[in-house]
Design an enzyme around this catalytic site. Sequence first.
Site, PDB file in Angstrom:
ATOM      1  N   ASP A 152       0.835  -1.196   0.000  1.00 27.16           N
ATOM      2  CA  ASP A 152       0.000   0.000   0.000  1.00 27.16           C
ATOM      3  C   ASP A 152       0.870   1.247   0.000  1.00 27.16           C
ATOM      4  O   ASP A 152       0.608   2.211  -0.731  1.00 27.16           O
ATOM      5  CB  ASP A 152      -0.889  -0.036   1.251  1.00 27.16           C
ATOM      6  CG  ASP A 152      -1.586   1.285   1.509  1.00 27.16           C
ATOM      7  OD1 ASP A 152      -2.578   1.560   0.817  1.00 27.16           O
ATOM      8  OD2 ASP A 152      -1.130   2.034   2.388  1.00 27.16           O
TER       9      ASP A 152
ATOM     10  N   GLU B 222      -2.140  -5.640  -3.208  1.00 22.31           N
ATOM     11  CA  GLU B 222      -1.211  -4.840  -2.402  1.00 22.31           C
ATOM     12  C   GLU B 222      -0.044  -5.702  -1.895  1.00 22.31           C
ATOM     13  O   GLU B 222       1.115  -5.283  -1.923  1.00 22.31           O
ATOM     14  CB  GLU B 222      -1.929  -4.227  -1.198  1.00 22.31           C
ATOM     15  CG  GLU B 222      -2.848  -3.071  -1.569  1.00 22.31           C
ATOM     16  CD  GLU B 222      -3.514  -2.447  -0.339  1.00 22.31           C
ATOM     17  OE1 GLU B 222      -3.856  -1.270  -0.408  1.00 22.31           O
ATOM     18  OE2 GLU B 222      -3.708  -3.169   0.671  1.00 22.31           O
TER      19      GLU B 222
END
Lengths: 243, 243
Positions: free
Chosen positions: A65, A133
């Site tokens: 992320d 992610e």
Amino acid sequence: MSVIRNILNSRPSKGGNFFNTLYKILGFKPKNLSHYKKAFTHRSLNKKDEEGNAINFERMEFLGDAMLSAVIASHLFKAVPGGNEGYLTKMRSKVVSRKHLNELGKDLNLIAHVQTNIPKEQFGVNIHGNLFEALIGAIYLDRGYKYCRKFIFDRVIDPYVDIEQLEGKVISYKSLLIEWCQKEKKEFNYEVYEDTGNDELKHFAVKLRIDDRVVAKARATSKKKAEEKASKRAYYALQSKIE
Amino acid sequence: MSVIRNILNSRPSKGGNFFNTLYKILGFKPKNLSHYKKAFTHRSLNKKDEEGNAINFERMEFLGDAMLSAVIASHLFKAVPGGNEGYLTKMRSKVVSRKHLNELGKDLNLIAHVQTNIPKEQFGVNIHGNLFEALIGAIYLDRGYKYCRKFIFDRVIDPYVDIEQLEGKVISYKSLLIEWCQKEKKEFNYEVYEDTGNDELKHFAVKLRIDDRVVAKARATSKKKAEEKASKRAYYALQSKIE
């Protein structure tokens, strides 16, 4: 014999060869597979390292992320020189929205490679984005920022980050094109067919015809995306005529 | 003559030579100064490029913030293998807190180099942290992720990111040390003096004595930090005796 083995190995069955699977997903060669194995390990397996630290993809989401945010920030900073801080922040949050990340993970069919002790049907709706992610986190650990950036450009920015579309100036190129055809009284037709070829992921191809002439072609991992891509191409090709 | 010129140039007056000022702040040579000039330009100057886009440090804060978050994330990910996603997120927000960034910007005295049309006294309290973020953005644009990471390690992680302290396990090494001295009935004394030397930034040195013996020395940009650093060194040096 070795020739036959090579032929047999060149197209491994799904999940049969983790390296090749990754190579197709990444677009470049992974080096240290252990990072990717972690990125595809669900906590239900209850795996731990020698020190008793949990091994699963949840921590890697945190890393992925952060890298995704940084790469998208640097792209938007350069692509929109007139955008102020607030604008750039808003645009980034659109690109890295949960919904968008889920679509990206789904398109790459990441869920197919997860190691888990619970049935995959029990995963939450965000599993696709979470795996996406985590995969970015694994790429960073394996190949560093440069490859991480390359992957994000190839899989997120180039195919999906359209500033005008994000700004809401253009909602959909398909609707723009249809509107134009109706106004100009032109016939239009989207011919969609499956065209997966040698790709691991299912692909669709589209031929867009206006008045029986093919004006654009495109190929993508969903019918909707292929249509949108072809529409965008046709839209820009027709720009001079439209204005 | 050129020898004399070199000697004269080797210690430029404050702000007299932007390159040298940057070199001291960064710890490495900047290449394209225009990014750094932007990072030190306040919007009150109302500067614009040929396309009419505003030139000031506000957009660069967005970029610097993203890079800082990514570098801190990757450091914490590696440094705390037992920390889960929630833990890592919490730790990062401590490191990149507004308060902390303001301290970092203040220590580097970034405000001294800002070009502005309004008096610097009118800047808000967050000017220091904002300039620090903008500087990181400029480093990324000038020298890429690698140098950006180096700067953050040198200026943020190495001197300030102490996992135990962040976790609240250790509030201050100075208080730990004082507590120990009182318990053990030892005399202690922190001798602090200014020791800026050739540095552009003001520095302080500390000698920590326990029972009249110097047990640790340290040097930092504030009295408090120098004391804390010396206390930490003494604390670890005394560990075997304390336990």
